[in-house]
Motif scaffolding. Structure first.
Motif, mmCIF file in Angstrom:
data_model
loop_
_atom_site.group_PDB
_atom_site.id
_atom_site.type_symbol
_atom_site.label_atom_id
_atom_site.label_comp_id
_atom_site.label_asym_id
_atom_site.label_seq_id
_atom_site.Cartn_x
_atom_site.Cartn_y
_atom_site.Cartn_z
ATOM 1 N N LYS A 103 0.871 -1.180 0.000
ATOM 2 C CA LYS A 103 0.000 0.000 0.000
ATOM 3 C C LYS A 103 0.908 1.230 0.000
ATOM 4 N N PHE A 104 1.286 1.652 -1.202
ATOM 5 C CA PHE A 104 2.246 2.748 -1.333
ATOM 6 C C PHE A 104 1.572 4.092 -1.092
ATOM 7 N N ILE A 145 9.534 9.726 0.242
ATOM 8 C CA ILE A 145 9.659 8.563 -0.624
ATOM 9 C C ILE A 145 8.286 7.942 -0.825
ATOM 10 N N LYS A 146 8.178 7.100 -1.846
ATOM 11 C CA LYS A 146 6.956 6.341 -2.101
ATOM 12 C C LYS A 146 7.133 4.974 -1.459
ATOM 13 N N LEU A 201 5.490 -2.156 5.975
ATOM 14 C CA LEU A 201 6.398 -3.196 5.498
ATOM 15 C C LEU A 201 7.842 -2.714 5.427
ATOM 16 N N LEU A 202 8.061 -1.451 5.015
ATOM 17 C CA LEU A 202 9.439 -0.950 4.927
ATOM 18 C C LEU A 202 10.054 -0.813 6.318
ATOM 19 N N ILE A 234 12.885 -4.077 0.322
ATOM 20 C CA ILE A 234 13.608 -2.870 -0.104
ATOM 21 C C ILE A 234 13.715 -2.820 -1.625
ATOM 22 N N GLU A 235 13.989 -3.950 -2.264
ATOM 23 C CA GLU A 235 14.078 -3.976 -3.732
ATOM 24 C C GLU A 235 12.725 -3.720 -4.372
ATOM 25 N N ASP A 236 11.642 -4.200 -3.752
ATOM 26 C CA ASP A 236 10.304 -3.919 -4.265
ATOM 27 C C ASP A 236 9.957 -2.441 -4.160
#
Length: 653
Positions: free
Chosen positions: A500-501, A539-540, A545-546, A625-627
């Motif tokens: 959920k960005f 940031i987006k 999760l981050l 992080i890569e996602d």
């Protein structure tokens, strides 16, 4: 121009001498019966006579009859072949030929030819004129008729051959001459070659190259006016070579075809068929016409270049694997290749020369943004609103030589197959990890299950023992929690995560991750030293999760959370990262040493820890992080201390 004439038969072995002729000489080849015809068009030359040819001696008088400054050299295999012609030839060259032998003899013979030419030119210099060239101011044709014919020649539909043909026809009607030719510059070699002729045997001059460094070409480039033979008598630099070339072209007058300060070509006029003189008005009119023809020839060359470039570009666009679209300043679609039509499913006729809104969204919007705002995209992944096709696009501005904007262009590729392959490969990797992990997980489960089973079997006997019950509850709780963490991390790694960005503050997400660590009881005794850049960074991200990713990363690498001490966190903005810049986050302590870790396999999901346990925290952290468009690096610094680097794209500062 220096000439060598090889008189031989087609199958003679003496023809191998061609390989040893010096490069500053022009070689002409002819049969014995055509020798006189060739030599009559030359003033001076070296004549190589093949003495092994049949009937050569019976026709020797025919070979040596033309008047000119000619030096004759015999080609023979033996002295016996050469002896009958010893009194007729200047010298001999015997087989086998070599570069040194041939060049030495030819240079010596050419000096002899030049001496003969100087002797023949001396009387002309004293007389101060050249026979057959006179002047009159009376016109021989009506100018209106010539201009009408010339206008017809210039409307030749951009065909150089047709223009030259009509040009020579017009000149022939204006001045009745029997021999006409046009030399034009070759665009590749920059030499001048015979492009068209009338009344001249094309075999004689078709292979000749007229160099810029001498002869009539050099004289015309320097003087820029009509060349008459008497003009050469006062200029010793060009007299021999220029007169030689004029005789070869059978020309009495050479008129330059000049345009834009460049000698495009030369119009060569032979004598009038009546033997009459040329008039000044005729020469002046021919000079003007030649200038216009030169300009027309340059226009034709430019037209052909543009046509070739158009065909070349169209061929490239047709065979490209990527779609290409471009718009002009009026927002009309000017370029739309075959691959673009295949990807978008829209035919060329429905798009070309139409408004940019004919393209499916958001392609038109991106082209407009690049055209008006100058924003260029590089390998940006988008999804068409129509059909939901994933594309990778790049846009750029089209500009002229002086920087003015002409339009905007786009290159795009259908990455559906790539996305599907990545998805399948990821599933394969995840399945492989899962299969291998299950085998190790069985061992992980066995240890706590043994402990739980043992305590369960002793529970009835020692239930009244309070210390046993406390120990039993604590042990079971720890082992179950450990198994639960393994299962949760395995699920996170092996399945696709739903994000959920939203626009978030990066430092708040880091603080949230540290709070997660404290809630697990692992942050006691840890002090944190922050060294952030001055401005907040947006940031987006999926903040939940981050933040978990940061917690997993720190807990599973840095020993400060198990031993206590100081944790250092710093950030650095880097505008060279990503499209809008990026941030580098660093985490380190003074306890964790890089030499005790395998930096290359830190994020391997099957990496076994020192206590023989397996943890998926690091690979899950790396995946999250890569996602988010970032990446994780493990660095060794200073005295071998481990330093973690997290790189993330930034929306704005």
């Amino acid at each position: 121009m220096k000439f060598i004439v090889l008189v031989s038969t087609a199958d003679s072995s003496m023809k191998t001498i061609k390989n040893f002729v010096p490069p500053d000489f022009t070689l002409l080849e002819c049969e014995i019966e055509k020798t006189a015809e060739v030599l009559n068009n030359l003033m001076s030359a070296i004549i190589l006579v093949d003495l092994t040819s049949p009937h050569v001696f019976s026709r020797f008088e025919e070979i040596t009859s033309p008047r000119g400054s000619f030096t004759y050299i015999g080609l023979a295999s033996t002295e016996s072949e050469a002896r009958p012609a010893a009194h007729l030839l200047y010298d001999f060259i015997f087989e086998p030929f070599s570069s040194w032998k041939v060049e030495r003899q030819i240079q010596k013979a050419w000096e002899h030819s030049e001496l003969l030419a100087d002797r023949k030119l001396s009387p002309s210099k004293e007389e101060g004129h050249v026979a057959g060239v006179k002047y009159s101011q009376e016109p021989s044709r009506q100018i209106e008729h010539v201009l009408r014919e010339f206008s017809r020649a210039l409307s030749s539909n951009f065909s150089r051959e047709r223009l030259l043909e009509m040009f020579l026809d017009t000149v022939g009607e204006f001045v009745p001459v029997g021999k006409l030719s046009v030399l034009l510059q070759d665009n590749k070699t920059k030499d001048y070659v015979m492009a068209a002729c009338k009344g001249i045997d094309p075999e004689i001059c078709s292979n000749l190259l007229f160099k810029s460094g001498g002869g009539i070409i050099a004289w015309l480039q320097e003087e820029g006016r009509i060349l008459l033979p008497e003009d050469l008598l006062s200029d010793s630099r060009w007299i021999a070579s220029a007169l030689q070339e004029m005789k070869l072209l059978q020309a009495q007058i050479c008129i330059p075809l000049q345009a834009k300060g460049r000698l495009v070509g030369v119009l060569n006029l032979g004598p009038k068929i009546t033997g009459a003189s040329f008039y000044e008005d005729e020469l002046e009119m021919l000079y003007i016409i030649s200038g216009n023809v030169a300009m027309a020839l340059l226009d034709i060359d430019l037209h052909h270049q543009l046509c070739y470039q158009k065909i070349y570009m169209e061929s490239i666009l047709i065979h490209m694997n990527s779609g290409v679209a471009a718009i002009d300043l009026e927002e009309k679609i000017t370029t739309y290749n075959t691959r673009a039509a295949e990807i978008l499913g829209i035919e060329n006729g429905k798009v070309l020369q139409k408004d940019l809104r004919s393209l499916p969204s958001p392609l038109g919007d991106l082209l407009y943004e690049t055209l008006k705002g100058g924003k260029c995209y590089q390998k940006e992944e988008i999804e068409l609103a129509w059909k939901h096709v994933p594309l990778e696009i790049s846009t750029y501005r089209l500009t002229g030589d002086n920087g003015e904007v002409l339009g905007s262009g786009m290159i795009f590729e259908d990455i559906s197959e790539r996305k599907q392959l990545e998805k399948e490969r990821r599933k394969t990797d995840q399945l492989d990890v899962l299969n291998r992990f299950v085998g190790q997980l069985a061992h992980e489960i066995k240890n706590p299950m043994v402990a739980i089973q043992t305590f369960s079997e002793l529970l009835k006997e020692k239930y009244e023992d309070h210390s046993f019950r406390d120990s039993f509850a604590r042990t079971v709780r720890q082992e179950v929690k450990r198994l639960n963490e393994l299962v949760e991390q395995l699920i996170a790694f092996s399945s696709s995560i739903s994000y959920k960005f939203s626009t978030e503050d990066l430092y708040e997400i880091v603080d949230r991750g540290l709070l997660n660590i404290n809630e697990q009881g692992s942050g006691e005794g840890v002090s944190i030293d922050f060294s952030y850049s001055d401005e907040p960074l947006k940031i987006k991200a999926d903040k939940n999760l981050l933040s978990k990713a940061f917690a997993y990363l720190l807990l599973n690498t840095l020993q400060v959370f198990s031993q206590g001490g100081e944790l250092y966190i710093s950030s650095k903005y880097d505008d060279s990262l990503f499209e809008n810049g990026g941030v580098r986050l660093y985490f380190w302590d003074s306890q964790t040493k890089s030499e005790k870790l395998n930096l290359e396999k830190m994020f391997d999901p099957l990496q076994i820890q020192q206590d023989n346990s397996i943890l998926l925290g690091l690979p899950v952290s790396k995946k999250i992080i890569e996602d988010h468009g970032g990446k994780v690096n493990s660095l060794a610094q200073g005295k071998g201390d481990l330093k973690l680097e997290v790189i993330l794209p930034v929306l704005s500062r």
